[in-house]
Scaffold this motif. Structure first.
Motif, mmCIF file in Angstrom:
data_model
loop_
_atom_site.group_PDB
_atom_site.id
_atom_site.type_symbol
_atom_site.label_atom_id
_atom_site.label_comp_id
_atom_site.label_asym_id
_atom_site.label_seq_id
_atom_site.Cartn_x
_atom_site.Cartn_y
_atom_site.Cartn_z
ATOM 1 N N GLU A 16 0.831 -1.200 0.000
ATOM 2 C CA GLU A 16 0.000 0.000 0.000
ATOM 3 C C GLU A 16 0.871 1.258 0.000
ATOM 4 O O GLU A 16 0.591 2.228 -0.721
ATOM 5 C CB GLU A 16 -0.925 0.001 1.223
ATOM 6 N N ILE A 17 1.919 1.239 0.806
ATOM 7 C CA ILE A 17 2.831 2.381 0.872
ATOM 8 C C ILE A 17 3.545 2.553 -0.463
ATOM 9 O O ILE A 17 3.709 3.670 -0.970
ATOM 10 C CB ILE A 17 3.844 2.193 2.021
ATOM 11 N N GLY A 25 4.350 10.374 -6.240
ATOM 12 C CA GLY A 25 5.622 10.809 -6.801
ATOM 13 C C GLY A 25 6.640 11.278 -5.794
ATOM 14 O O GLY A 25 7.702 11.770 -6.177
ATOM 15 N N SER A 26 6.339 11.125 -4.500
ATOM 16 C CA SER A 26 7.311 11.544 -3.485
ATOM 17 C C SER A 26 6.992 10.900 -2.146
ATOM 18 O O SER A 26 5.844 10.537 -1.865
ATOM 19 C CB SER A 26 7.310 13.075 -3.331
ATOM 20 N N ILE A 27 8.027 10.763 -1.310
ATOM 21 C CA ILE A 27 7.869 10.242 0.046
ATOM 22 C C ILE A 27 7.004 11.195 0.873
ATOM 23 O O ILE A 27 6.130 10.784 1.634
ATOM 24 C CB ILE A 27 9.243 10.065 0.728
ATOM 25 N N THR A 33 -0.680 11.540 2.622
ATOM 26 C CA THR A 33 -1.861 10.779 2.220
ATOM 27 C C THR A 33 -2.173 9.661 3.203
ATOM 28 O O THR A 33 -3.337 9.412 3.529
ATOM 29 C CB THR A 33 -1.654 10.180 0.811
ATOM 30 N N LEU A 34 -1.117 8.983 3.688
ATOM 31 C CA LEU A 34 -1.299 7.819 4.557
ATOM 32 C C LEU A 34 -1.271 8.169 6.044
ATOM 33 O O LEU A 34 -1.386 7.287 6.891
ATOM 34 C CB LEU A 34 -0.212 6.783 4.262
ATOM 35 N N PHE A 35 -1.085 9.480 6.349
ATOM 36 C CA PHE A 35 -1.021 9.946 7.743
ATOM 37 C C PHE A 35 0.100 9.243 8.502
ATOM 38 O O PHE A 35 -0.062 8.814 9.652
ATOM 39 C CB PHE A 35 -2.365 9.744 8.457
ATOM 40 N N LEU A 36 1.255 9.108 7.833
ATOM 41 C CA LEU A 36 2.448 8.535 8.430
ATOM 42 C C LEU A 36 3.575 9.559 8.363
ATOM 43 O O LEU A 36 3.488 10.541 7.636
ATOM 44 C CB LEU A 36 2.868 7.264 7.678
ATOM 45 N N THR A 37 4.641 9.323 9.103
ATOM 46 C CA THR A 37 5.793 10.218 9.024
ATOM 47 C C THR A 37 6.654 9.821 7.825
ATOM 48 O O THR A 37 6.633 8.668 7.365
ATOM 49 C CB THR A 37 6.649 10.134 10.297
ATOM 50 N N GLN A 131 -9.933 6.852 -5.995
ATOM 51 C CA GLN A 131 -8.571 7.368 -6.143
ATOM 52 C C GLN A 131 -8.482 8.002 -7.529
ATOM 53 O O GLN A 131 -8.547 7.300 -8.536
ATOM 54 C CB GLN A 131 -7.543 6.250 -5.976
ATOM 55 N N LEU A 132 -8.352 9.328 -7.566
ATOM 56 C CA LEU A 132 -8.378 10.081 -8.827
ATOM 57 C C LEU A 132 -7.030 10.733 -9.057
ATOM 58 O O LEU A 132 -6.568 11.545 -8.259
ATOM 59 C CB LEU A 132 -9.478 11.143 -8.772
ATOM 60 N N ASN A 133 -6.370 10.378 -10.171
ATOM 61 C CA ASN A 133 -5.098 10.983 -10.546
ATOM 62 C C ASN A 133 -5.318 11.849 -11.780
ATOM 63 O O ASN A 133 -5.885 11.389 -12.772
ATOM 64 C CB ASN A 133 -4.066 9.897 -10.836
ATOM 65 N N ILE A 134 -4.850 13.095 -11.725
ATOM 66 C CA ILE A 134 -5.029 14.047 -12.832
ATOM 67 C C ILE A 134 -3.670 14.446 -13.377
ATOM 68 O O ILE A 134 -2.785 14.865 -12.625
ATOM 69 C CB ILE A 134 -5.801 15.297 -12.358
ATOM 70 N N GLY A 135 -3.484 14.307 -14.680
ATOM 71 C CA GLY A 135 -2.217 14.671 -15.314
ATOM 72 C C GLY A 135 -2.444 15.048 -16.763
ATOM 73 O O GLY A 135 -3.579 14.989 -17.251
ATOM 74 N N ASN A 136 -1.387 15.433 -17.463
ATOM 75 C CA ASN A 136 -1.568 15.708 -18.884
ATOM 76 C C ASN A 136 -1.589 14.396 -19.662
ATOM 77 O O ASN A 136 -1.490 13.309 -19.091
ATOM 78 C CB ASN A 136 -0.516 16.686 -19.408
ATOM 79 N N ARG A 137 -1.704 14.490 -20.977
ATOM 80 C CA ARG A 137 -1.874 13.282 -21.791
ATOM 81 C C ARG A 137 -0.684 12.326 -21.640
ATOM 82 O O ARG A 137 -0.874 11.114 -21.484
ATOM 83 C CB ARG A 137 -2.068 13.678 -23.262
ATOM 84 N N GLU A 138 0.528 12.848 -21.701
ATOM 85 C CA GLU A 138 1.707 11.999 -21.607
ATOM 86 C C GLU A 138 1.771 11.286 -20.259
ATOM 87 O O GLU A 138 2.110 10.104 -20.182
ATOM 88 C CB GLU A 138 2.975 12.824 -21.838
#
Length: 317
Positions: A16-17, A25-27, A33-37, A131-138
């Motif tokens: 899951e992590i 895209g980042s720690i 998002t996961l409410f973790l450190t 879970q909705l991810n929004i980005g450009n076409r590429e």
């Protein structure tokens, strides 16, 4: 001989992590998002990497970039978690309700109408997570290649990937200007008139830009591009500030507002395209994904088409 790899791929929580790090895209963003450190995320990813005996991702310009092995593990993590999701839904169905997670990856312009599809669906199935991810076409094409989502929304689906798709809504691209711009006072405008004005263009990799460039090739003309912007809303505000004109999807006006903006009656426009829901042939469809597809085909398409007609933005030549 049976594979023992499953004994090394880590716990369900680590998977899951892993997916959260990949999607965000980042720690740092995964931790939020996961409410973790952040140290907790890093430790778990280090343990998972050690268990696999391979590097799962590297840092490039402060961005997380997954290795080939990391991407393969992401695909497996999606399948494993989907299996638990299907079990959860099956148990839920037996108990008389539906639950689970629906994963969508959509191009930026479609973010204007996607909530209008999700609203009625969530009213019917309130226990479903989105879970909705929004980005450009590429960026969205890259997610499709990785197969981490249930559905992808494009106006120009890629042709080099094994997919299935349904066309569900018209996507006319129209020219816009500030209502006080001199060009807005003119009638019988043509594409040549448009080419003489400072033009605000979406970035490389955008589906809108792709459609405009293909259209320009057909008509053998060039625009007077003054700015390149990565946001429809930013373009609209720049047009409102009389810094140029642009071509955007009619949906950015219908759902995003059009204060101070007018649609220019260019003879050769609109650029006619369509929206598609796309899914990978290689990915097994979850129960909730099947339910959502039924919703799109039975209710969602009709709802959006009616809103387009009411707004008088639907345009056919």
């Amino acid at each position: 001989m049976k594979s023992r790899l499953h004994a090394h791929v880590g716990t369900i929580r680590q998977l899951e992590i892993l997916l959260s790090v990949h999607d965000k895209g980042s720690i740092k963003e995964a931790a939020k998002t996961l409410f973790l450190t952040q140290p907790t995320i890093s430790i778990q990813m280090k343990k998972l990497s050690q268990a696999m005996g391979a590097t799962l991702f590297n840092y490039t310009n402060r961005q997380v970039v997954f290795t080939d092995i990391g991407l393969e593990l992401v695909k497996t993590a999606v399948e494993v978690l989907d299996s638990f999701a299907r079990l959860d839904m099956a148990i839920g169905n037996i108990k008389g309700f539906k639950s689970g997670t629906l994963r969508l990856a959509v191009v930026t312009t479609s973010e204007y109408f996607i909530p209008h599809l999700l609203g009625p669906f969530l009213e019917q199935y309130p226990d479903i997570d989105i879970q909705l991810n929004i980005g450009n076409r590429e960026q969205t094409i890259e997610r499709l290649k990785q197969g981490v989502d249930d559905f992808y929304v494009f106006s120009h689906p890629p042709t080099d990937i094994e997919t299935e798709a349904i066309e569900f809504l018209k996507n006319p691209l129209v020219a816009i200007a500030h209502e006080d711009h001199p060009i807005a006072k003119k009638k019988n405008l043509t594409l040549k008139d448009l080419c003489q004005e400072p033009f605000l263009m979406r970035e490389q990799g955008s589906g809108t830009r792709y459609a405009i460039e293909e259209f320009l090739k057909q008509h053998q003309v060039n625009l007077n591009i003054k700015m390149t912007i990565e946001s429809n809303e930013a373009i609209k505000h720049l047009v409102m500030s009389k810094l140029g004109i642009s071509i955007l999807s009619a949906h950015t006006l219908l759902y995003g507002g059009q204060r101070g903006l007018v649609r220019l009656p260019i003879k050769e426009l609109p650029i006619n395209s369509n929206w598609f829901f796309v899914w990978s042939k290689a990915k097994r469809q979850t129960l909730i994904a099947s339910e959502f597809l039924n919703h799109i085909e039975s209710n969602g398409r009709q709802l959006l088409q009616q809103e387009m007609v009411k707004s008088e933005l639907a345009y056919t030549k």
